[in-house]
Design a protein around this motif. Structure first.
Motif, mmCIF file in Angstrom:
data_model
loop_
_atom_site.group_PDB
_atom_site.id
_atom_site.type_symbol
_atom_site.label_atom_id
_atom_site.label_comp_id
_atom_site.label_asym_id
_atom_site.label_seq_id
_atom_site.Cartn_x
_atom_site.Cartn_y
_atom_site.Cartn_z
ATOM 1 N N ASP A 335 0.205 -57.021 -37.292
ATOM 2 C CA ASP A 335 -0.775 -55.958 -36.859
ATOM 3 C C ASP A 335 -0.858 -54.993 -38.230
ATOM 4 O OD1 ASP A 335 -1.392 -56.949 -34.353
ATOM 5 O OD2 ASP A 335 0.237 -55.640 -33.629
ATOM 6 N N ARG A 336 -0.567 -55.530 -39.097
ATOM 7 C CA ARG A 336 -0.806 -54.792 -40.549
ATOM 8 C C ARG A 336 -2.113 -54.814 -41.017
ATOM 9 N NH1 ARG A 336 4.521 -55.451 -44.170
ATOM 10 N NH2 ARG A 336 3.666 -57.668 -44.264
ATOM 11 N N TRP A 337 -2.765 -53.717 -41.555
ATOM 12 C CA TRP A 337 -4.181 -53.825 -41.967
ATOM 13 C C TRP A 337 -4.271 -53.751 -43.693
ATOM 14 C CZ3 TRP A 337 -8.541 -52.998 -38.945
ATOM 15 C CH2 TRP A 337 -8.293 -53.211 -37.541
ATOM 16 N N SER A 360 -3.675 -48.551 -43.342
ATOM 17 C CA SER A 360 -3.355 -48.362 -42.002
ATOM 18 C C SER A 360 -4.414 -48.475 -40.818
ATOM 19 C CB SER A 360 -2.635 -46.901 -41.825
ATOM 20 O OG SER A 360 -3.635 -45.793 -42.115
ATOM 21 N N TYR A 361 -4.067 -48.449 -39.717
ATOM 22 C CA TYR A 361 -5.099 -48.451 -38.626
ATOM 23 C C TYR A 361 -5.780 -47.320 -38.686
ATOM 24 C CZ TYR A 361 -6.935 -48.703 -33.827
ATOM 25 O OH TYR A 361 -7.818 -48.557 -32.773
ATOM 26 N N GLN A 362 -5.293 -46.030 -39.128
ATOM 27 C CA GLN A 362 -5.988 -44.962 -39.304
ATOM 28 C C GLN A 362 -6.969 -44.888 -40.166
ATOM 29 O OE1 GLN A 362 -5.668 -42.128 -36.908
ATOM 30 N NE2 GLN A 362 -7.370 -41.445 -38.024
ATOM 31 N N ASP A 363 -6.835 -45.551 -41.235
ATOM 32 C CA ASP A 363 -7.979 -45.743 -42.181
ATOM 33 C C ASP A 363 -9.173 -46.741 -41.519
ATOM 34 O OD1 ASP A 363 -6.760 -44.618 -44.749
ATOM 35 O OD2 ASP A 363 -5.423 -46.407 -44.617
ATOM 36 N N TYR A 364 -8.850 -47.267 -40.767
ATOM 37 C CA TYR A 364 -9.647 -48.385 -40.109
ATOM 38 C C TYR A 364 -10.712 -47.330 -39.241
ATOM 39 C CZ TYR A 364 -12.102 -51.310 -36.711
ATOM 40 O OH TYR A 364 -13.132 -51.981 -35.909
ATOM 41 N N LEU A 365 -10.019 -46.495 -38.462
ATOM 42 C CA LEU A 365 -10.544 -45.751 -37.598
ATOM 43 C C LEU A 365 -11.421 -44.489 -38.378
ATOM 44 C CD1 LEU A 365 -7.704 -44.930 -35.028
ATOM 45 C CD2 LEU A 365 -9.813 -46.289 -34.725
ATOM 46 N N PRO A 373 -12.373 -43.629 -46.370
ATOM 47 C CA PRO A 373 -10.984 -43.811 -46.575
ATOM 48 C C PRO A 373 -10.486 -43.322 -47.514
ATOM 49 C CG PRO A 373 -11.516 -46.057 -45.468
ATOM 50 C CD PRO A 373 -12.763 -45.144 -46.058
ATOM 51 N N GLU A 374 -9.415 -42.405 -47.596
ATOM 52 C CA GLU A 374 -8.987 -41.889 -48.949
ATOM 53 C C GLU A 374 -8.257 -42.841 -49.909
ATOM 54 O OE1 GLU A 374 -6.385 -37.926 -50.539
ATOM 55 O OE2 GLU A 374 -6.325 -38.360 -48.460
ATOM 56 N N ARG A 375 -7.401 -43.726 -49.378
ATOM 57 C CA ARG A 375 -6.742 -44.715 -50.220
ATOM 58 C C ARG A 375 -7.811 -45.446 -50.805
ATOM 59 N NH1 ARG A 375 -1.857 -45.894 -49.932
ATOM 60 N NH2 ARG A 375 -1.838 -48.048 -50.187
ATOM 61 N N LEU A 376 -8.905 -45.898 -50.233
ATOM 62 C CA LEU A 376 -9.903 -46.500 -50.913
ATOM 63 C C LEU A 376 -10.686 -45.832 -51.938
ATOM 64 C CD1 LEU A 376 -11.619 -49.215 -51.313
ATOM 65 C CD2 LEU A 376 -13.117 -48.589 -49.250
ATOM 66 N N TRP A 377 -10.952 -44.649 -51.745
ATOM 67 C CA TRP A 377 -11.480 -43.898 -52.740
ATOM 68 C C TRP A 377 -10.572 -43.796 -54.062
ATOM 69 C CZ3 TRP A 377 -10.700 -39.024 -55.090
ATOM 70 C CH2 TRP A 377 -11.550 -38.380 -55.557
ATOM 71 N N LYS A 378 -9.280 -43.509 -53.933
ATOM 72 C CA LYS A 378 -8.590 -43.216 -54.907
ATOM 73 C C LYS A 378 -8.401 -44.451 -55.723
ATOM 74 C CE LYS A 378 -5.449 -39.338 -53.473
ATOM 75 N NZ LYS A 378 -4.324 -39.078 -53.302
ATOM 76 N N ALA A 379 -8.333 -45.800 -54.997
ATOM 77 C CA ALA A 379 -8.129 -47.018 -55.572
ATOM 78 C C ALA A 379 -9.370 -46.994 -56.628
ATOM 79 C CB ALA A 379 -8.160 -48.150 -54.651
#
Length: 385
Positions: A335-337, A360-365, A373-379
């Protein structure tokens, strides 16, 4: 260069080990002893190494480092349903200069990681983490470093190396192998605003103590993307660590720090681990032994999901934002994203391992709510700049 500089495990600890039940960890770990010599590492997955140098603490309250209490506590625990082989390789003694100690730690890291063995360092001051990081220099890979710490450990460029400034050296010194730095558990009042601003400027990740305590699962993707994780034991509140030498009224509790250690172990990508800045007390040794136990348990339950060998066991989700589509993958097993970074058109991708960014699931939401999603933006920023 071999491992001849490693000092065998203390005879007092070995005598304690002899009295243990055959079911305990102490009887299942291969040990470097004066009598038996250095162990074969052919089938070993995890190797424990003590580093008895804490000169980097630059502290009048600095204590002599010995790891007898920790070893006894850890040896006395019972393993889970584990399958990996472990070895205790003994200790690195302080070199004549601290740079000598760094060199030995770097050498051990490089040789073990190259052999597919996970070095677990139990050390004095946390500046030793810099030496572990330098162990990746010849391995031709970028490094994601996660620091579980109340402080960022930046310092001035002209400041001498210490447990409070070593991350700056990782950033500015060549070769530039640091791809990402993440801090988990920082407490704002311990960090100057200019350092908080620097985290943002460099697109590094930082998670406040309260943020992680509120929902500890937010930290899991950070560890899943890490190569090297270190824990500064002063990130644990003294009421749980037993460290009253340097009193910390706030911090992670015992259960939370064990969860973070398990996240580190279960990450398929983590190839080295360290615990530093501990007090030389029986009380804290009990907790450190359990932190080590949870890291080992995590390693035993690795699922082999990163990087993907096949995508058969994943469900693909495509989220349409205003200007682009974001592709997510969810594991049907754990169940990891993940976010598919290549699908999201990141430009000069420096390292292939960022093709699938743990999230995380929260990034999907967040994406479903038409927010980036902040993680994608920073990447993206780290790949473009």
């Amino acid at each position: 260069m071999g491992f001849e500089f490693l000092q065998p495990v203390n005879d007092n600890v070995l005598a304690f080990r002899e009295e243990l039940s055959v079911q305990t960890l102490g009887k299942k770990i291969i040990v470097h002893s004066a009598e038996e010599g250095f162990p074969e590492l052919e089938d070993v997955k995890i190797a424990f190494i003590g580093v008895l140098d804490n000169r980097g603490q630059l502290d009048e309250q600095r204590q002599h480092v010995h790891l007898n209490y920790i070893r006894k506590e850890f040896y006395g625990l019972y393993p889970g349903n584990w399958h990996v082989n472990m070895a205790d390789l003994g200790d690195i003694q302080p070199g004549e200069a601290i740079s000598d100690t760094y060199y030995l730690v770097k050498t051990v890291t490089e040789q073990l990681v190259k052999q597919g063995v996970i070095p677990v360092f139990i050390g004095g001051a946390q500046d030793l983490a810099y030496a572990v990081y330098r162990g990746y220099d010849k391995l031709e890979q970028m490094v994601n470093y996660v620091n579980v710490d109340a402080r960022f450990d930046f310092g001035k460029e002209d400041e001498s190396m210490s447990a409070r400034s070593f991350v700056t050296r990782m950033v500015i010194e060549e070769p530039h192998n640091l791809f990402n730095y993440s801090n988990v558990g920082y407490q704002t009042y311990f960090n100057p605003q200019e350092e908080i601003d620097l985290i943002e400027k460099l697109y590094f990740d930082a998670y406040r103590l309260g943020e992680v305590c509120k929902d500890i699962t937010l930290a899991e993707p950070v560890f899943r993307d890490a190569d090297f994780v270190s824990i500064d034991m002063s990130v644990v509140k003294s009421g749980d660590s037993g460290n009253i030498v340097k009193f910390m009224p706030n911090g992670f509790d015992g259960k939370e720090i064990c969860i973070l250690a398990r996240y580190s172990g279960i990450s398929d990508k983590v190839s080295s681990f360290g615990i530093f800045n501990h007090s030389d007390t029986r009380q804290e040794s009990v907790l450190i032994a359990q932190v080590l136990w949870y890291f080992v348990e995590g390693v035993n339950f690795r699922s082999g999901e990163f990087p993907f060998g096949t995508r058969e066991n994943y469900t693909k989700y495509i989220v349409a934002l205003d200007e682009e589509e974001i592709v997510f993958f969810k594991s049907d097993v754990t169940d990891r994203w993940w976010i598919d970074v290549f699908s999201n058109k990141i430009g000069n991708n420096k390292v292939k391992t960022t093709a699938l960014l743990p999230c995380s699931y929260q990034d999907y939401l967040t994406a479903c709510n038409n927010e980036y999603p902040e993680r994608l933006w920073k990447a993206q920023r780290k790949n473009i700049i």
